[in-house]
Design a protein around this motif. Structure first.
Motif, PDB file in Angstrom:
ATOM      1  N   GLU A 184     -27.692  17.675  -3.110  1.00 19.63           N
ATOM      2  CA  GLU A 184     -26.680  18.350  -2.307  1.00 19.63           C
ATOM      3  C   GLU A 184     -27.216  19.703  -1.883  1.00 19.63           C
ATOM      4  N   LYS A 185     -27.501  19.842  -0.610  1.00 19.80           N
ATOM      5  CA  LYS A 185     -27.991  21.108  -0.074  1.00 19.80           C
ATOM      6  C   LYS A 185     -26.865  21.747   0.723  1.00 19.80           C
ATOM      7  N   PRO A 186     -26.723  23.036   0.590  1.00 19.30           N
ATOM      8  CA  PRO A 186     -25.676  23.681   1.383  1.00 19.30           C
ATOM      9  C   PRO A 186     -26.018  23.602   2.867  1.00 19.30           C
ATOM     10  N   VAL A 187     -25.098  23.041   3.599  1.00 21.02           N
ATOM     11  CA  VAL A 187     -25.293  22.892   5.037  1.00 21.02           C
ATOM     12  C   VAL A 187     -24.778  24.154   5.703  1.00 21.02           C
ATOM     13  N   PRO A 188     -25.627  24.824   6.492  1.00 25.59           N
ATOM     14  CA  PRO A 188     -25.142  26.035   7.153  1.00 25.59           C
ATOM     15  C   PRO A 188     -24.053  25.670   8.154  1.00 25.59           C
ATOM     16  N   GLU A 189     -22.892  26.206   7.927  1.00 25.19           N
ATOM     17  CA  GLU A 189     -21.766  25.898   8.803  1.00 25.19           C
ATOM     18  C   GLU A 189     -21.722  26.893   9.944  1.00 25.19           C
ATOM     19  N   GLU A 190     -21.887  26.387  11.135  1.00 25.68           N
ATOM     20  CA  GLU A 190     -21.787  27.239  12.314  1.00 25.68           C
ATOM     21  C   GLU A 190     -20.339  27.227  12.765  1.00 25.68           C
ATOM     22  N   ALA A 191     -19.882  28.377  13.142  1.00 29.95           N
ATOM     23  CA  ALA A 191     -18.509  28.459  13.612  1.00 29.95           C
ATOM     24  C   ALA A 191     -18.397  27.696  14.922  1.00 29.95           C
ATOM     25  N   PRO A 192     -17.409  26.830  15.038  1.00 37.10           N
ATOM     26  CA  PRO A 192     -17.271  26.095  16.295  1.00 37.10           C
ATOM     27  C   PRO A 192     -16.944  27.061  17.427  1.00 37.10           C
ATOM     28  N   PRO A 193     -17.472  26.788  18.610  1.00 33.63           N
ATOM     29  CA  PRO A 193     -17.204  27.692  19.717  1.00 33.63           C
ATOM     30  C   PRO A 193     -15.708  27.757  20.022  1.00 33.63           C
ATOM     31  N   SER A 194     -15.293  28.903  20.461  1.00 31.60           N
ATOM     32  CA  SER A 194     -13.869  29.083  20.753  1.00 31.60           C
ATOM     33  C   SER A 194     -13.478  28.256  21.973  1.00 31.60           C
ATOM     34  N   ALA A 195     -12.197  28.151  22.177  1.00 30.78           N
ATOM     35  CA  ALA A 195     -11.696  27.372  23.313  1.00 30.78           C
ATOM     36  C   ALA A 195     -12.146  27.997  24.623  1.00 30.78           C
ATOM     37  N   GLU A 196     -12.200  29.335  24.647  1.00 31.86           N
ATOM     38  CA  GLU A 196     -12.667  30.022  25.863  1.00 31.86           C
ATOM     39  C   GLU A 196     -14.116  29.675  26.155  1.00 31.86           C
ATOM     40  N   ALA A 197     -14.949  29.708  25.119  1.00 31.66           N
ATOM     41  CA  ALA A 197     -16.374  29.410  25.291  1.00 31.66           C
ATOM     42  C   ALA A 197     -16.577  27.966  25.737  1.00 31.66           C
ATOM     43  N   GLN A 198     -15.791  27.052  25.166  1.00 32.01           N
ATOM     44  CA  GLN A 198     -15.901  25.652  25.562  1.00 32.01           C
ATOM     45  C   GLN A 198     -15.470  25.460  27.014  1.00 32.01           C
ATOM     46  N   ALA A 199     -14.396  26.123  27.412  1.00 26.86           N
ATOM     47  CA  ALA A 199     -13.918  26.005  28.787  1.00 26.86           C
ATOM     48  C   ALA A 199     -14.940  26.595  29.760  1.00 26.86           C
ATOM     49  N   GLU A 200     -15.559  27.697  29.360  1.00 25.49           N
ATOM     50  CA  GLU A 200     -16.577  28.323  30.210  1.00 25.49           C
ATOM     51  C   GLU A 200     -17.790  27.412  30.347  1.00 25.49           C
ATOM     52  N   THR A 249      -7.999  14.840  36.756  1.00 28.26           N
ATOM     53  CA  THR A 249      -8.934  13.935  36.100  1.00 28.26           C
ATOM     54  C   THR A 249      -9.147  14.366  34.659  1.00 28.26           C
ATOM     55  N   PRO A 250      -9.025  13.446  33.705  1.00 26.46           N
ATOM     56  CA  PRO A 250      -9.214  13.825  32.301  1.00 26.46           C
ATOM     57  C   PRO A 250     -10.673  14.198  32.011  1.00 26.46           C
ATOM     58  N   LEU A 251     -10.837  15.074  31.041  1.00 24.38           N
ATOM     59  CA  LEU A 251     -12.155  15.579  30.676  1.00 24.38           C
ATOM     60  C   LEU A 251     -13.150  14.474  30.307  1.00 24.38           C
ATOM     61  N   PRO A 252     -12.772  13.478  29.499  1.00 30.54           N
ATOM     62  CA  PRO A 252     -13.743  12.428  29.171  1.00 30.54           C
ATOM     63  C   PRO A 252     -14.255  11.679  30.413  1.00 30.54           C
ATOM     64  N   ARG A 253     -13.384  11.481  31.380  1.00 27.64           N
ATOM     65  CA  ARG A 253     -13.791  10.794  32.617  1.00 27.64           C
ATOM     66  C   ARG A 253     -14.830  11.637  33.368  1.00 27.64           C
ATOM     67  N   LYS A 254     -14.602  12.955  33.408  1.00 22.46           N
ATOM     68  CA  LYS A 254     -15.554  13.840  34.092  1.00 22.46           C
ATOM     69  C   LYS A 254     -16.908  13.820  33.392  1.00 22.46           C
ATOM     70  N   ARG A 255     -16.883  13.901  32.055  1.00 27.97           N
ATOM     71  CA  ARG A 255     -18.147  13.882  31.303  1.00 27.97           C
ATOM     72  C   ARG A 255     -18.865  12.542  31.472  1.00 27.97           C
ATOM     73  N   GLN A 256     -18.103  11.461  31.491  1.00 26.73           N
ATOM     74  CA  GLN A 256     -18.689  10.131  31.687  1.00 26.73           C
ATOM     75  C   GLN A 256     -19.345  10.043  33.058  1.00 26.73           C
ATOM     76  N   LEU A 257     -18.677  10.570  34.067  1.00 27.26           N
ATOM     77  CA  LEU A 257     -19.211  10.549  35.425  1.00 27.26           C
ATOM     78  C   LEU A 257     -20.485  11.380  35.521  1.00 27.26           C
ATOM     79  N   MET A 258     -20.454  12.579  34.921  1.00 29.60           N
ATOM     80  CA  MET A 258     -21.647  13.430  34.955  1.00 29.60           C
ATOM     81  C   MET A 258     -22.812  12.766  34.240  1.00 29.60           C
ATOM     82  N   ARG A 259     -22.530  12.113  33.100  1.00 33.38           N
ATOM     83  CA  ARG A 259     -23.580  11.439  32.342  1.00 33.38           C
ATOM     84  C   ARG A 259     -24.157  10.266  33.146  1.00 33.38           C
ATOM     85  N   SER A 260     -23.292   9.521  33.834  1.00 33.37           N
ATOM     86  CA  SER A 260     -23.781   8.365  34.595  1.00 33.37           C
ATOM     87  C   SER A 260     -24.584   8.800  35.817  1.00 33.37           C
ATOM     88  N   LEU A 261     -24.220   9.938  36.409  1.00 32.65           N
ATOM     89  CA  LEU A 261     -24.930  10.400  37.597  1.00 32.65           C
ATOM     90  C   LEU A 261     -26.248  11.094  37.271  1.00 32.65           C
TER      91      LEU A 261
END
Length: 160
Positions: free
Chosen positions: A23-39, A81-93
């Protein structure tokens, strides 16, 4: 009555036969804030839309390709358009569009660094100085590079 199994942590056997937990301590990174994710999402969407528009302008797409690109742009810009659909479209293109964005950013950064290193200051001729309303003074020969004197004192405004 059912018996519950005990969970045994992954163990690695040592050379002398003792078992130690891995068991090794896994460095926990703080998840990005909602603002950072939206940006980040806004940057990714803007990059993908820009790539599609650039492709429409520079290449000669067939009518079907043009229709698909315009539809993709409309979908990516849509608020409904929902976010998953946009990400799917970007990934396919574009495939791994995040890696492409990063590579493009690194290339632009490298070009900027090269440009700043190769930039040269040229002396302005006497006639150009007289035409211009700006005052130009030649730099003393002994001091070719700009040096900044840093002191260990804290900067303060001296108003009084």
């Amino acid at each position: 009555m059912k018996q519950k199994k005990k969970k045994i942590p992954n163990r690695v056997s040592g050379t002398n036969g003792d078992e130690k937990t891995s068991e090794k301590p896994v460095p926990e990174e703080a998840p990005p804030s909602a603002e950072a994710q939206a940006e980040q999402l806004a940057r990714e969407l803007a990059w993908c839309v820009e790539q599609l528009e650039l492709g429409l302008k520079t290449q000669r797409p067939t009518p079907k390709q043009k229709e698909q690109a315009v539809g993709a742009i409309r979908t990516l810009r849509s608020e409904k358009t929902p976010l998953p659909r946009k990400r799917q479209l970007m990934r396919s293109l574009f495939g791994d569009y995040r890696a492409q964005m990063d590579a493009e950013w690194q290339e632009a950064l490298k070009a900027l660094r090269t440009a700043t290193q190769s930039a040269r200051v040229q002396l302005v001729g006497e006639t150009a100085r007289k035409k211009s309303g700006k005052v130009c003074r030649p730099r003393p020969a002994g001091r070719t590079k700009a040096t900044v004197d840093f002191t260990n004192e804290e900067f303060r405004f001296n108003f009084f």
